[in-house]
Design an enzyme around this catalytic site. Structure first.
Site, PDB file in Angstrom:
ATOM      1  N   CYS A 116       0.817  -1.228   0.000  1.00  0.00           N
ATOM      2  CA  CYS A 116       0.000   0.000   0.000  1.00  0.00           C
ATOM      3  C   CYS A 116       0.845   1.270   0.000  1.00  0.00           C
ATOM      4  CB  CYS A 116      -0.945   0.008   1.199  1.00  0.00           C
ATOM      5  SG  CYS A 116      -2.090  -1.381   1.178  1.00  0.00           S
ATOM      6  N   HIS A 253      -3.273   7.326   2.234  1.00  0.00           N
ATOM      7  CA  HIS A 253      -3.683   6.018   1.715  1.00  0.00           C
ATOM      8  C   HIS A 253      -5.082   5.713   2.258  1.00  0.00           C
ATOM      9  CE1 HIS A 253      -4.024   1.883   0.770  1.00  0.00           C
ATOM     10  NE2 HIS A 253      -3.779   1.454   1.995  1.00  0.00           N
ATOM     11  N   ASN A 283     -10.121  -0.116  -0.296  1.00  0.00           N
ATOM     12  CA  ASN A 283      -8.658  -0.042  -0.242  1.00  0.00           C
ATOM     13  C   ASN A 283      -8.103  -0.600  -1.551  1.00  0.00           C
ATOM     14  OD1 ASN A 283      -5.929  -0.383   0.215  1.00  0.00           O
ATOM     15  ND2 ASN A 283      -6.172  -1.276   2.251  1.00  0.00           N
TER      16      ASN A 283
HETATM   17  O1  UT7 Z   1      -3.855  -1.018   3.518  1.00  0.00           O
HETATM   18  C1  UT7 Z   1      -2.920  -1.621   4.332  1.00  0.00           C
HETATM   19  C2  UT7 Z   1      -3.154  -1.335   5.718  1.00  0.00           C
HETATM   20  N1  UT7 Z   1      -4.328  -2.002   6.202  1.00  0.00           N
HETATM   21  C3  UT7 Z   1      -5.076  -1.387   7.091  1.00  0.00           C
HETATM   22  O2  UT7 Z   1      -4.838  -0.238   7.379  1.00  0.00           O
HETATM   23  C4  UT7 Z   1      -6.187  -2.141   7.772  1.00  0.00           C
HETATM   24  C5  UT7 Z   1      -6.129  -1.847   9.244  1.00  0.00           C
HETATM   25  N2  UT7 Z   1      -7.153  -2.476  10.015  1.00  0.00           N
HETATM   26  C6  UT7 Z   1      -8.467  -2.157   9.923  1.00  0.00           C
HETATM   27  O3  UT7 Z   1      -8.856  -1.357   9.103  1.00  0.00           O
HETATM   28  C7  UT7 Z   1      -9.423  -2.771  10.919  1.00  0.00           C
HETATM   29  O4  UT7 Z   1      -8.699  -3.463  11.894  1.00  0.00           O
HETATM   30  C8  UT7 Z   1     -10.449  -3.728  10.250  1.00  0.00           C
HETATM   31  C9  UT7 Z   1     -11.447  -2.922   9.467  1.00  0.00           C
HETATM   32  C10 UT7 Z   1      -9.746  -4.728   9.384  1.00  0.00           C
HETATM   33  C11 UT7 Z   1     -11.230  -4.475  11.344  1.00  0.00           C
HETATM   34  O5  UT7 Z   1     -11.836  -3.544  12.238  1.00  0.00           O
HETATM   35  P1  UT7 Z   1     -11.682  -3.745  13.807  1.00  0.00           P
HETATM   36  O6  UT7 Z   1     -12.487  -2.705  14.444  1.00  0.00           O
HETATM   37  O7  UT7 Z   1     -10.231  -3.813  14.130  1.00  0.00           O
HETATM   38  O8  UT7 Z   1     -12.406  -5.127  14.026  1.00  0.00           O
HETATM   39  P2  UT7 Z   1     -11.796  -6.490  14.599  1.00  0.00           P
HETATM   40  O9  UT7 Z   1     -10.851  -7.115  13.654  1.00  0.00           O
HETATM   41  O10 UT7 Z   1     -11.356  -6.237  16.007  1.00  0.00           O
HETATM   42  O11 UT7 Z   1     -13.111  -7.383  14.632  1.00  0.00           O
HETATM   43  C12 UT7 Z   1     -14.221  -7.066  15.463  1.00  0.00           C
HETATM   44  C13 UT7 Z   1     -15.321  -8.104  15.262  1.00  0.00           C
HETATM   45  C14 UT7 Z   1     -14.823  -9.524  15.351  1.00  0.00           C
HETATM   46  O12 UT7 Z   1     -15.776 -10.291  16.021  1.00  0.00           O
HETATM   47  P3  UT7 Z   1     -15.584 -10.694  17.563  1.00  0.00           P
HETATM   48  O13 UT7 Z   1     -14.293 -11.448  17.630  1.00  0.00           O
HETATM   49  O14 UT7 Z   1     -15.532  -9.380  18.307  1.00  0.00           O
HETATM   50  O15 UT7 Z   1     -16.787 -11.513  17.855  1.00  0.00           O
HETATM   51  C15 UT7 Z   1     -14.742  -9.972  13.908  1.00  0.00           C
HETATM   52  O16 UT7 Z   1     -14.896 -11.368  13.763  1.00  0.00           O
HETATM   53  O17 UT7 Z   1     -15.878  -7.963  13.945  1.00  0.00           O
HETATM   54  C16 UT7 Z   1     -15.898  -9.240  13.296  1.00  0.00           C
HETATM   55  N3  UT7 Z   1     -15.755  -9.028  11.865  1.00  0.00           N
HETATM   56  C17 UT7 Z   1     -16.799  -8.803  11.045  1.00  0.00           C
HETATM   57  N4  UT7 Z   1     -18.109  -8.724  11.251  1.00  0.00           N
HETATM   58  C18 UT7 Z   1     -18.898  -8.468  10.194  1.00  0.00           C
HETATM   59  C19 UT7 Z   1     -14.608  -8.998  11.135  1.00  0.00           C
HETATM   60  N5  UT7 Z   1     -14.880  -8.755   9.842  1.00  0.00           N
HETATM   61  C20 UT7 Z   1     -16.226  -8.635   9.760  1.00  0.00           C
HETATM   62  C21 UT7 Z   1     -17.103  -8.371   8.692  1.00  0.00           C
HETATM   63  N6  UT7 Z   1     -18.418  -8.294   8.959  1.00  0.00           N
HETATM   64  N7  UT7 Z   1     -16.663  -8.185   7.436  1.00  0.00           N
END
Ligand code: UT7
Length: 326
Positions: A116, A253, A283
């Site tokens: 990225c 980004h 993204n």
């Molecule tokens: O471009 C390169 C750099 N990449 C980035 O900058 C990405 C950086 N990270 C992020 O943008 C975020 O961490 C994400 C958007 C990927 C995830 O958001 P988050 O607030 O960190 O969520 P999380 O991974 O902590 O997940 C929270 C919950 C989980 O459930 P539990 O364990 O709390 O029951 C996940 O299983 O959300 C669940 N979850 C979803 N639910 C519905 C994960 N993906 C999804 C989904 N739909 N697509």
């Protein structure tokens, strides 16, 4: 001070595939919801390449648009750099495909892989080629088809990414050596390979012999992102004697709206100066910054003379910033 060489932006262009996939469309594929995706990422839709499109065909269209915007002919270009992690082939490079598509059969063309952060790395690299005097006019392209490497069964990643391409034309010119000059004023590039398991593809020609799929520990990347982005933006300000008040536009980004908002707030950059496309594009990795640049040029926001901060973080980790006066 007179006669300092500068790499000046002469034009930009972009291309998005025709097919738009909304969050609602994804609800039919994986256990997700429009509200989860919007709240956690700010993404509402993304463009996905057609079966007959590849990274080079997207990149070629963006490059053609950038050349037209610059009022230049393809023959004027002696350097083509394509930032991508989704090349058409293991080799030859996507850049040589684009170069050939443009009808350029001289100069140099190569791919650059910093995930990225690829476009920021490519701007920095082209700048150094132009400053050295070895080349005069560079096409700097970010082009990706991440839809081909995401695991469409994995809801934690497949909802985040999209396809597209953007490009700028840089030309060697002159300035006075101050931050009032047009052109790339500084670039700050960083990487740290200890973080490879936070964001990677689980295949490759030299390991599995397969293309593999993108894997990410999203929360871990998120935690790292804001701090590192802020560091390299501060370093760009320090290197040029500028600050947030001097910026006309902040073009980060486009990975996650929450990362963008938190970074801008900590940097003291007001929301009205932040260019956002993540809602429409998702993204698009190395393509996200030039796509956002082109959107803000087309709608009249970025104008000649504006000071514009670019920044990104991606797999590796790699991260970096580039401060450019348009
Ligand atoms: O471009 C390169 C750099 N990449 C980035 O900058 C990405 C950086 N990270 C992020 O943008 C975020 O961490 C994400 C958007 C990927 C995830 O958001 P988050 O607030 O960190 O969520 P999380 O991974 O902590 O997940 C929270 C919950 C989980 O459930 P539990 O364990 O709390 O029951 C996940 O299983 O959300 C669940 N979850 C979803 N639910 C519905 C994960 N993906 C999804 C989904 N739909 N697509």
């Amino acid at each position: 001070m007179a006669g300092v060489r500068r790499s000046i932006v002469k034009g930009c262009g972009s291309y998005l595939p025709r097919t738009v996939v909304t969050n609602r469309d994804l609800e039919d594929r994986v256990a997700t919801s429009d509200s989860w995706i919007v709240q956690r990422t700010g993404i509402r839709q993304r463009h996905i390449a057609e079966p007959d499109e590849t990274t080079s065909t997207l990149g070629l269209k963006a490059a053609e648009a950038a050349l037209a915007d610059a009022g230049m002919a393809a023959a004027d270009i002696d350097l083509v750099i394509c930032a991508t992690s989704t090349p058409d082939y293991t080799f030859p490079s996507t850049a040589t495909q684009i170069q050939d598509g443009l009808g350029i059969h001289g100069g140099a063309a190569f791919d650059l892989q910093a995930v990225c952060t690829g476009f920021v790395y490519a701007v920095a690299t082209a700048d150094k080629f132009l400053l050295s005097g070895s080349h005069r006019r560079a096409l700097v392209i970010g082009a990706e088809t991440f839809s081909r490497i995401v695991d469409w069964e994995d809801r934690t990643t497949c909802v985040l990414f999209g396809d597209g391409a953007g490009a700028i034309v840089l030309e060697a010119g002159e300035g006075n050596g101050t931050s009032a000059d047009r052109g790339v004023l500084t670039s700050q590039l960083r990487s740290d390979g200890r973080y490879r398991d936070k964001l990677y593809v689980d295949g490759g020609p030299g390991s599995t012999g397969t293309t593999g799929h993108l894997r990410m520990q999203g929360r871990e990347v998120f935690k790292f992102a804001v701090g590192k982005v802020i560091d390299v933006v501060h370093e760009a300000f320090a290197a040029t004697g500028t600050g947030p008040d001097d910026l006309a536009w902040f073009v980060p980004h486009q990975a996650n709206r929450r990362i963008i908002d938190a970074s801008a707030e900590k940097l003291g950059i007001p929301p009205e100066k932040v260019v956002i496309t993540v809602d429409r594009h998702g993204n698009t990795s190395a393509a996200s910054i030039p796509l956002a640049i082109d959107a803000a040029r087309r709608d009249g926001r970025i104008r000649e003379g504006d000071l514009v901060m670019l920044e990104a973080i991606g797999g590796g980790f790699t991260w970096g910033s580039a401060l450019v006066r348009w």
